[in-house]
Design a protein around this motif. Sequence first.
Motif, PDB file in Angstrom:
ATOM      1  N   GLY B  88       0.779  -1.228   0.000  1.00  0.00           N
ATOM      2  CA  GLY B  88       0.000   0.000   0.000  1.00  0.00           C
ATOM      3  C   GLY B  88       0.811   1.278   0.000  1.00  0.00           C
ATOM      4  O   GLY B  88       0.360   2.277   0.526  1.00  0.00           O
ATOM      5  N   SER B  91       0.908   2.791   3.242  1.00  0.00           N
ATOM      6  CA  SER B  91      -0.311   3.008   4.025  1.00  0.00           C
ATOM      7  C   SER B  91      -0.522   1.901   5.052  1.00  0.00           C
ATOM      8  O   SER B  91      -1.010   2.159   6.150  1.00  0.00           O
ATOM      9  CB  SER B  91      -1.532   3.158   3.121  1.00  0.00           C
ATOM     10  OG  SER B  91      -1.638   2.084   2.246  1.00  0.00           O
ATOM     11  N   ASN B  92      -0.122   0.657   4.726  1.00  0.00           N
ATOM     12  CA  ASN B  92      -0.224  -0.413   5.717  1.00  0.00           C
ATOM     13  C   ASN B  92       0.709  -0.134   6.891  1.00  0.00           C
ATOM     14  O   ASN B  92       0.345  -0.301   8.046  1.00  0.00           O
ATOM     15  CB  ASN B  92       0.145  -1.760   5.089  1.00  0.00           C
ATOM     16  CG  ASN B  92      -0.856  -2.184   4.046  1.00  0.00           C
ATOM     17  OD1 ASN B  92      -1.952  -1.663   3.991  1.00  0.00           O
ATOM     18  ND2 ASN B  92      -0.470  -3.134   3.206  1.00  0.00           N
ATOM     19  N   ALA B  95      -0.648   2.463   9.145  1.00  0.00           N
ATOM     20  CA  ALA B  95      -1.731   1.959   9.991  1.00  0.00           C
ATOM     21  C   ALA B  95      -1.166   1.176  11.172  1.00  0.00           C
ATOM     22  O   ALA B  95      -1.598   1.341  12.315  1.00  0.00           O
ATOM     23  CB  ALA B  95      -2.677   1.083   9.172  1.00  0.00           C
ATOM     24  N   ALA B  98       0.423   3.618  13.588  1.00  0.00           N
ATOM     25  CA  ALA B  98      -0.561   4.376  14.367  1.00  0.00           C
ATOM     26  C   ALA B  98      -1.053   3.550  15.545  1.00  0.00           C
ATOM     27  O   ALA B  98      -1.184   4.061  16.662  1.00  0.00           O
ATOM     28  CB  ALA B  98      -1.739   4.783  13.472  1.00  0.00           C
ATOM     29  N   GLU B 102      -0.403   4.474  19.440  1.00  0.00           N
ATOM     30  CA  GLU B 102      -1.606   4.583  20.259  1.00  0.00           C
ATOM     31  C   GLU B 102      -1.472   3.730  21.524  1.00  0.00           C
ATOM     32  O   GLU B 102      -1.882   4.132  22.606  1.00  0.00           O
ATOM     33  CB  GLU B 102      -2.797   4.120  19.400  1.00  0.00           C
ATOM     34  CG  GLU B 102      -4.136   4.299  20.001  1.00  0.00           C
ATOM     35  CD  GLU B 102      -4.333   5.691  20.556  1.00  0.00           C
ATOM     36  OE1 GLU B 102      -4.979   5.784  21.591  1.00  0.00           O
ATOM     37  OE2 GLU B 102      -3.819   6.670  19.968  1.00  0.00           O
ATOM     38  N   SER B 118       2.120  13.316   8.211  1.00  0.00           N
ATOM     39  CA  SER B 118       2.173  12.500   9.431  1.00  0.00           C
ATOM     40  C   SER B 118       3.162  13.046  10.448  1.00  0.00           C
ATOM     41  O   SER B 118       2.889  13.028  11.643  1.00  0.00           O
ATOM     42  CB  SER B 118       2.564  11.073   9.072  1.00  0.00           C
ATOM     43  OG  SER B 118       1.665  10.539   8.148  1.00  0.00           O
ATOM     44  N   SER B 121       1.656  15.602  12.465  1.00  0.00           N
ATOM     45  CA  SER B 121       0.642  15.002  13.342  1.00  0.00           C
ATOM     46  C   SER B 121       1.285  14.376  14.569  1.00  0.00           C
ATOM     47  O   SER B 121       0.814  14.555  15.688  1.00  0.00           O
ATOM     48  CB  SER B 121      -0.153  13.934  12.598  1.00  0.00           C
ATOM     49  OG  SER B 121      -0.717  14.447  11.431  1.00  0.00           O
ATOM     50  N   TRP B 122       2.371  13.620  14.344  1.00  0.00           N
ATOM     51  CA  TRP B 122       3.033  12.974  15.485  1.00  0.00           C
ATOM     52  C   TRP B 122       3.597  14.006  16.442  1.00  0.00           C
ATOM     53  O   TRP B 122       3.540  13.835  17.658  1.00  0.00           O
ATOM     54  CB  TRP B 122       4.161  12.047  15.013  1.00  0.00           C
ATOM     55  CG  TRP B 122       3.706  10.845  14.252  1.00  0.00           C
ATOM     56  CD1 TRP B 122       4.149  10.439  13.032  1.00  0.00           C
ATOM     57  CD2 TRP B 122       2.727   9.882  14.654  1.00  0.00           C
ATOM     58  NE1 TRP B 122       3.491   9.290  12.643  1.00  0.00           N
ATOM     59  CE2 TRP B 122       2.616   8.931  13.621  1.00  0.00           C
ATOM     60  CE3 TRP B 122       1.920   9.739  15.777  1.00  0.00           C
ATOM     61  CZ2 TRP B 122       1.749   7.862  13.679  1.00  0.00           C
ATOM     62  CZ3 TRP B 122       1.049   8.668  15.839  1.00  0.00           C
ATOM     63  CH2 TRP B 122       0.974   7.743  14.794  1.00  0.00           C
ATOM     64  N   GLN B 124       2.533  17.103  16.897  1.00  0.00           N
ATOM     65  CA  GLN B 124       1.430  17.758  17.610  1.00  0.00           C
ATOM     66  C   GLN B 124       0.810  16.847  18.656  1.00  0.00           C
ATOM     67  O   GLN B 124       0.295  17.312  19.667  1.00  0.00           O
ATOM     68  CB  GLN B 124       0.363  18.216  16.604  1.00  0.00           C
ATOM     69  CG  GLN B 124       0.813  19.425  15.808  1.00  0.00           C
ATOM     70  CD  GLN B 124      -0.135  19.755  14.668  1.00  0.00           C
ATOM     71  OE1 GLN B 124      -0.912  18.903  14.238  1.00  0.00           O
ATOM     72  NE2 GLN B 124      -0.068  20.985  14.166  1.00  0.00           N
ATOM     73  N   ALA B 125       0.870  15.545  18.401  1.00  0.00           N
ATOM     74  CA  ALA B 125       0.314  14.599  19.368  1.00  0.00           C
ATOM     75  C   ALA B 125       1.241  14.415  20.568  1.00  0.00           C
ATOM     76  O   ALA B 125       0.908  13.699  21.505  1.00  0.00           O
ATOM     77  CB  ALA B 125       0.063  13.257  18.698  1.00  0.00           C
ATOM     78  N   PRO B 401      -2.873  14.679   6.190  1.00  0.00           N
ATOM     79  CA  PRO B 401      -3.406  13.523   5.455  1.00  0.00           C
ATOM     80  C   PRO B 401      -4.897  13.649   5.145  1.00  0.00           C
ATOM     81  O   PRO B 401      -5.354  13.196   4.094  1.00  0.00           O
ATOM     82  CB  PRO B 401      -3.159  12.347   6.393  1.00  0.00           C
ATOM     83  CG  PRO B 401      -2.139  12.799   7.357  1.00  0.00           C
ATOM     84  CD  PRO B 401      -2.229  14.288   7.457  1.00  0.00           C
ATOM     85  N   GLY B 402      -5.645  14.263   6.058  1.00  0.00           N
ATOM     86  CA  GLY B 402      -7.078  14.455   5.822  1.00  0.00           C
ATOM     87  C   GLY B 402      -7.312  15.366   4.629  1.00  0.00           C
ATOM     88  O   GLY B 402      -8.189  15.114   3.786  1.00  0.00           O
ATOM     89  N   ASN B 405      -6.312  13.471   1.407  1.00  0.00           N
ATOM     90  CA  ASN B 405      -7.337  12.497   1.038  1.00  0.00           C
ATOM     91  C   ASN B 405      -8.544  13.192   0.399  1.00  0.00           C
ATOM     92  O   ASN B 405      -9.086  12.725  -0.605  1.00  0.00           O
ATOM     93  CB  ASN B 405      -7.757  11.724   2.298  1.00  0.00           C
ATOM     94  CG  ASN B 405      -8.463  10.443   1.974  1.00  0.00           C
ATOM     95  OD1 ASN B 405      -8.050   9.710   1.070  1.00  0.00           O
ATOM     96  ND2 ASN B 405      -9.548  10.161   2.670  1.00  0.00           N
ATOM     97  N   ASN B 434      -9.577  20.569   7.393  1.00  0.00           N
ATOM     98  CA  ASN B 434      -8.346  19.921   7.841  1.00  0.00           C
ATOM     99  C   ASN B 434      -7.246  20.970   7.965  1.00  0.00           C
ATOM    100  O   ASN B 434      -6.656  21.355   6.965  1.00  0.00           O
ATOM    101  CB  ASN B 434      -7.907  18.846   6.843  1.00  0.00           C
ATOM    102  CG  ASN B 434      -8.990  17.819   6.605  1.00  0.00           C
ATOM    103  OD1 ASN B 434      -9.152  16.907   7.386  1.00  0.00           O
ATOM    104  ND2 ASN B 434      -9.752  17.977   5.532  1.00  0.00           N
TER     105      ASN B 434
END
Lengths: 326, 437
Positions: B88, B91-92, B95, B98, B102, B118, B121-122, B124-125, B401-402, B405, B434
Amino acid sequence: MKSETVPLKQTQRTTKLRKHSKISWDHFFSITTLAPSIILLGVFVYGFIFWTGYVSLTNWNSFIPDFSFAGLKNYFLVFETFRFQSDLRNIVVFTILFIISCIVIGLFLAILIDQKVKAESLFRSIFIFPMAVSFVVTGVIWSWILNPETGVNLVLKAMGWKHLPSWFLSTTIVPNITVGQIQIGIPLALLAVLIAAVWQMSGFAMAVYLAGLRGISDDIKEAARIDGAGSWRIFWSIILPQLRATTTTVIIILTAASLKVFGLIYAMTGPGQEFVTDMPSMNMFQTTFQGNQFAQGAAISVVLLLIMAAFIVPYLISTLKQGEDE
Amino acid sequence: MQMKKKMGVSLAAVAALGSIALTGCGSQGAAPASSGTTPTTQSASGQQLQIFSWWTGVASSKALKSLIGVFNQQYPNVQVVNEAVAGGAGSNAKAVLASRMEAGNPPGTFQVHGGNGSLLSWIQAGDMQPLNSLYQQQGWYHAFPQSLLNLLTVNGKIYAVPVDMQRANVLWYNPSIFHKYNLTPPTTFSQFFADAAILKQHGITPLALANHGNWEATLLWSDVLLGTVGVNEYNQLLDGKASWNSPGVVAASQTFAKMLSYANPDYSALHWQQADQLVAEGKAAMNVQGDWAQGYFTTDLHLTPGTGFGWAPTPGTQGVFAAVTDVFGLPAKLKNDTPTLDFLKVLGSEKGQDVFNPLKGTFSPRLDANTSLYDAYSRSAMASYKKDPLVLVIGQGGANPGFTNAVNNAMEIFVTNHNVNQFVSAVNSAAQANPLS
């Protein structure tokens, strides 16, 4: 455990006691055997279904988990999109056509094989073989065959065809009734996907129907023949009604396969131009794992689950009822 | 009784076949194809380091193994676990990553694209640790160009180490076709359309396009946007500081729609390699693709850079380098940071990058990289990289990513109906839904 109880039982003389201990042993045995599957199913299937349902009601639409309550916001967002509306149209059209085609072709093949032909097992293997191939392989191969520039169209062109089909690249929708944002009808591109899917799964329908046909006793057919019924009449009045349970099984299994279809679409066409070949599962995957919009992805999954349940639950109820009747 | 027996037979058949079908499905799933073993305990002699990536292809896995080899020469006591996840286009892997993040169980370090996708995102998280002191200690503030470090920096803190560099605004062309019709590679859009008209007259597809993956057309549009609005407005757009309803975005989308009329009609059936194959075979003249296409031209099609295939910046993007870079960082929830920091030192070092990049088909983002290790194309890209401003692209981890997409979804409709207003308003609402920075 077992080695201890068996000699113990043998030493017991009174029948009453033996009976009592046997029942509790049976209970114990069945519970211990079933427990692992029940626990695993409970956690990994039902637990995660509830978890997905919960996530679909939250604001978790980025990498950062956000479990604040969003109500049905994600469902509204998803239903509003052109893509998801197209998905719903596609899945309904695809499922109906897929099941009808598989049943007609599968039953036809099963009847042919049931004629006590020579090399029966060879034909049976040939027809069922596509099922052994993964959907991804099927998808890639059929995307080559049906590519309008390089595939089977070259053969058609050589045969003098003027209007060559554009297969899965077609964006035509027949009969094209505009409802909201989208056109309702059969996207012609889906027919190309259908060819690949039916090629793969009609062998399965054949196998189940063959088992069903073999279950019909020759006596009944013979009796009908003696009463003067022709082959067609026997087929319509004797064989088809007897295959009803088989047909239900085939429909349920194929429906599940059709609603979940992912690998085939992913490998063969992708979402397609204007989402003519997109499916909820594809949309869910991209929304969740490429867009990281986990709550919206979960909402799509829940809708997919409800659609699936709408098909499966009536079947389960009817099988349970049948079980009680007999 | 008859009924029951028949049901039994058919159900048995269903059960047997169903299990075949399920097994078939399972094998297509996104199972992590860990190429190394995954022992849960640390080895007795030293520490363990899990390196997470989607480098499972022939070239990239070989490059990664060589890099690990360099690392183990310097740190023989660290046991490296290569946790590459296939499939992918990453993308796999994303996933799987993530779910591990998490669960508070991050790998020692992981591959991510530099930019506002990403990686941001990481950060900011709160899942990443800043590496400013490592940069200070290793002298990396001067080893990499400032415009690259900007892509890895949030609020003055730098969060990742770049290992390779790829360019996304490249127009690949067939030199013999251009020579035959006396054309030059277009530097502006009007030149592009002039060339395209001539090529079309001679029955050659002017622009090879692939969009099976639903990202390739977005990449082309992103490059057209860059060439239309210029670096400054482009950067403002991608940082969420300018309106996506602007006349520049509309003009770029109109140009893009016009370009589609010069493309092969079966683009949604093709993967990017097939579009480049059309160029290589002389069936099409040009293709816009990142310079990962170069590896395809040289390794798979055995073409010589310059004669077998030519390249130029996409129209209007001379003097700009659209960067796609793989970077690695330091996850926040690690029990032991030392093995990761040691690996990052090797990853950012001249030696590590000189071993890694030629094998992978990318080039080293270090300013002192040894140019003699690379071929003619890479050397020209390196020259641009060292002096030109770097920008991100939409997709390839460059943006939220949002947002990406949503743009891909809007693009899937746009390539069919060519409705510019609808597309621009979809992109605009995607940018509002987004946040871009």
